[in-house]
Design a protein around this motif. Structure first.
Motif, short mmCIF file in Angstrom:
data_model
loop_
_atom_site.label_atom_id
_atom_site.label_comp_id
_atom_site.label_asym_id
_atom_site.label_seq_id
_atom_site.Cartn_x
_atom_site.Cartn_y
_atom_site.Cartn_z
N GLN A 196 -61.53 -16.82 41.27
CA GLN A 196 -61.71 -15.53 40.60
C GLN A 196 -63.07 -14.99 41.02
O GLN A 196 -63.98 -15.75 41.33
CB GLN A 196 -61.71 -15.73 39.07
CG GLN A 196 -60.40 -16.22 38.51
CD GLN A 196 -59.31 -15.17 38.63
OE1 GLN A 196 -59.55 -14.01 38.38
NE2 GLN A 196 -58.12 -15.59 39.04
N PRO A 197 -63.23 -13.67 41.00
CA PRO A 197 -64.54 -13.11 41.34
C PRO A 197 -65.66 -13.79 40.55
O PRO A 197 -65.52 -14.06 39.35
CB PRO A 197 -64.40 -11.63 40.98
CG PRO A 197 -62.95 -11.35 41.22
CD PRO A 197 -62.23 -12.61 40.80
N LEU A 198 -66.75 -14.09 41.22
CA LEU A 198 -67.77 -14.94 40.65
C LEU A 198 -68.73 -14.21 39.71
O LEU A 198 -69.35 -14.84 38.86
CB LEU A 198 -68.59 -15.58 41.78
CG LEU A 198 -67.80 -16.52 42.71
CD1 LEU A 198 -68.62 -16.85 43.94
CD2 LEU A 198 -67.40 -17.79 41.98
N GLY A 199 -68.88 -12.93 39.91
CA GLY A 199 -69.89 -12.23 39.12
C GLY A 199 -71.28 -12.55 39.64
O GLY A 199 -71.43 -13.26 40.64
N PHE A 200 -72.28 -12.06 38.93
CA PHE A 200 -73.65 -12.20 39.43
C PHE A 200 -74.53 -13.05 38.53
O PHE A 200 -75.69 -13.26 38.82
CB PHE A 200 -74.28 -10.82 39.59
CG PHE A 200 -73.67 -10.04 40.70
CD1 PHE A 200 -74.16 -10.17 42.00
CD2 PHE A 200 -72.59 -9.20 40.48
CE1 PHE A 200 -73.60 -9.47 43.04
CE2 PHE A 200 -72.02 -8.49 41.52
CZ PHE A 200 -72.52 -8.63 42.80
N ASP A 201 -73.98 -13.52 37.42
CA ASP A 201 -74.85 -14.16 36.45
C ASP A 201 -74.79 -15.67 36.46
O ASP A 201 -75.68 -16.33 35.97
CB ASP A 201 -74.52 -13.63 35.04
CG ASP A 201 -74.85 -12.15 34.94
OD1 ASP A 201 -75.89 -11.75 35.52
OD2 ASP A 201 -74.07 -11.40 34.34
N GLU A 202 -73.75 -16.21 37.05
CA GLU A 202 -73.64 -17.66 37.07
C GLU A 202 -74.67 -18.22 38.06
O GLU A 202 -74.87 -17.68 39.14
CB GLU A 202 -72.22 -18.05 37.50
CG GLU A 202 -71.97 -19.52 37.34
CD GLU A 202 -70.57 -19.89 37.84
OE1 GLU A 202 -69.66 -19.05 37.74
OE2 GLU A 202 -70.43 -21.02 38.34
N CYS A 203 -75.27 -19.33 37.67
CA CYS A 203 -76.28 -19.94 38.53
C CYS A 203 -75.71 -21.23 39.11
O CYS A 203 -74.80 -21.82 38.56
CB CYS A 203 -77.53 -20.27 37.73
SG CYS A 203 -78.04 -18.91 36.69
N GLY A 204 -76.27 -21.63 40.22
CA GLY A 204 -75.91 -22.94 40.74
C GLY A 204 -74.71 -22.96 41.67
O GLY A 204 -74.31 -24.02 42.14
N ILE A 205 -74.14 -21.80 41.97
CA ILE A 205 -72.98 -21.80 42.86
C ILE A 205 -73.39 -22.19 44.27
O ILE A 205 -72.76 -23.03 44.91
CB ILE A 205 -72.30 -20.40 42.87
CG1 ILE A 205 -71.85 -20.03 41.45
CG2 ILE A 205 -71.11 -20.40 43.82
CD1 ILE A 205 -71.39 -18.60 41.30
N VAL A 206 -74.46 -21.58 44.74
CA VAL A 206 -74.93 -21.93 46.08
C VAL A 206 -75.34 -23.40 46.11
O VAL A 206 -75.03 -24.13 47.06
CB VAL A 206 -76.12 -21.04 46.51
CG1 VAL A 206 -76.46 -21.30 47.97
CG2 VAL A 206 -75.82 -19.56 46.28
N ALA A 207 -76.01 -23.83 45.05
CA ALA A 207 -76.50 -25.21 45.00
C ALA A 207 -75.34 -26.21 45.11
O ALA A 207 -75.45 -27.24 45.78
CB ALA A 207 -77.27 -25.43 43.70
N GLN A 208 -74.24 -25.86 44.44
CA GLN A 208 -73.08 -26.76 44.45
C GLN A 208 -72.59 -27.08 45.85
O GLN A 208 -72.11 -28.17 46.13
CB GLN A 208 -71.96 -26.07 43.68
CG GLN A 208 -71.30 -26.91 42.63
CD GLN A 208 -70.40 -26.03 41.79
OE1 GLN A 208 -69.34 -25.61 42.24
NE2 GLN A 208 -70.82 -25.73 40.59
#
Lengths: 331, 331
Positions: free
Chosen positions: A273-285
């Motif tokens: 689903q579209p990720l939005g801009f507020d979640e953190c840690g996606i790149v880190a994952q």
């Protein structure tokens, strides 16, 4: 190592598939007519969903508001890690892998959202302007931090007033493991001499503005094998292009160049689903396990999804790594 | 001589100055992306008032209706005079001068409106489809007339049913002598190899779509010394460009070519008020005296005004000729 906060105030926008043609005039100006614009930071990425346009305030002025344009509300600032000569990193990996542990992981821990934009030349880490104090405080142990202002680099240190004010995110991160998609296309990360940009103008215009047959936008859902993904960036005079080998064949072979190894890359698209801009840690994952295995990666965030590019020869191990990650996390 | 009725059904349209950017997408497609369109006849002429776009029905489909687009109601057919080897004309003049007495004057006498479009390669005489029977009847004494149909030339003769039906215009012509404007710019009539069109793409795009500073459109009224006039045509694969020497300097000198004599041309703009499409004899009024003096002339009609281009060295005598014409006609 040095971390530079670049002198660009950026907007992150999205143009709908059907709306692109209404923005042909300003976009062609921003891409090809450097003498007519003061925009210094421009990025356009086509995905199956939309066109993500990241650009500075001078460029943003060119985009008239319309039903076809979505604008993320914040001002974003690009950070750039500069390895000075005495950097002791023994890693041969490039891209976000180099900065996974030093930048991306610490920012994720501090609940700072990042929007990544890898190019042929470097990797830009975009953070919200309002998060800047937390960013500086978080990264100043590891980096000498400079703020670029009117061509000069001014050293930055966290101010006492910042301390504790926003440093309130040390609770345990809520980890969402997003589904990933691994399309079949092979990608190239390329550049060209900006003076030869006119020579590929008609091809680039054709690919960017005319290659969608009507209704094609929806086809990703029916055909997950290959994905539509094309990225053009023109930042401080440097051009970077990310495209699949099919698109590459349309361009004259003698003008675009890639690294000497001529690597091909495979994509890991993050987010069902579209990720939005507020979640953190996606790149880190994604970048953490890649860094652990010393696998190079480009990383391109867009309005709806994130995209990592990893060397073709590593795609099997990356896939296994991501599968293992999914199993480790309780649902 | 042969007269060919070409296999193009044309629309004559006008895009407002402020509306052009909304048509960037279809116009760039029509100019540069021949593989993406079946349009074979395309002409775009910028004047101080607007952009005149003449194009076939395939091209016309690309232009979405809007408040910025005016469309003349008729279908127009292009006629083309082909001098076969045994033509006995001793005239060295080129352009409309060659066809002034044989085509333009007779059609004016028959009250047939013409829309002229001279290019580097040839001169197109556009007539309304509904006038075709009168055109054939009027010109068949002088010409072998052929209709191009799917690549073949089919001889045409006036049908008995046409006779007398529309030949009702033999009354004395009401002559309006329109004011003329003779701007200072020098013009070139040029061509280029269509395969090198991509090489001038960014320059051409810049000149066509981005060279108007805001509000500049009105400046012709304040500054009559130079006129904004730029014409691009792509017809059956042939490119023709008409521009002033200032615009020419922006293009690479090695790609555009003009006739070996490298002539420069001066403009006579006809009409103090927009001419409309129904008045007849406007072209004849200019081309007749030029033909009498054997002076070459290109002639480009646009949505609002007509434009004759005459050799620079003849502009003084042409000016005197037109002044004499004004005196001859009672007001």
């Amino acid at each position: 190592m040095d971390l530079h906060i670049l002198d660009h105030r950026l907007r992150v926008t999205s143009i709908s598939k059907t709306g692109l043609e209404h923005y042909t005039h300003p976009l062609i100006k921003l891409i090809f007519l450097r003498n007519r614009t003061r925009c210094k930071f421009f990025s356009l990425t086509e995905t199956p969903e939309n066109y993500t346009v990241v650009l500075d305030e001078e460029g943003f002025k060119e985009l008239q508001p319309s039903e076809h344009l979505l604008v993320e509300g914040s001002i974003w600032l690009p950070l750039n890690v500069v390895s000075n000569g005495n950097a002791s990193s023994s890693s041969q990996a490039v891209g976000v892998t180099k900065i996974a542990k030093s930048v991306i992981a610490p920012l994720a821990e501090q609940h700072v959202s990042v929007f990544m934009l890898s190019t042929y030349q470097t990797d830009f880490i975009l953070v919200r302007e309002k998060d800047l104090s937390v960013v500086v405080e978080t990264l100043e142990e590891e980096f000498n931090i400079f703020r670029e202002e009117g061509g000069e680099s001014v050293p930055v240190q966290s101010q006492d007033t910042w301390k504790g004010l926003q440093r309130n995110g040390r609770e345990v991160m809520q980890v969402t493991v997003h589904p990933v998609l691994i399309p079949e296309n092979q990608f190239c990360v390329m550049s060209l001499d900006p003076d030869t940009l006119p020579a590929i103008a008609t091809t680039l215009i054709d690919v960017l503005f005319y290659s969608n047959s009507p209704g094609e936008g929806a086809s990703v859902n029916q055909d997950l094998e290959c994905i539509k993904f094309f990225s053009f960036t023109l930042i401080d005079g440097y051009v970077s292009l990310v495209m699949d080998t099919e698109a590459q064949r349309q361009f004259p072979a003698d003008l675009l160049f890639t690294s000497s190894s001529g690597e091909l890359w495979r994509m890991v698209r993050i987010g069902g689903q579209p990720l939005g801009f507020d979640e953190c840690g996606i790149v880190a994952q994604i970048s953490q396990p890649l860094a652990d295995s010393d696998i190079s990666a480009y990383y391109i965030s867009t309005f709806s999804f994130d995209h990592a590019l990893v060397p073709e020869e590593d795609i099997v191990s990356v896939t296994e790594m991501l599968q293992a990650q999914r199993k480790d996390v309780p649902h």
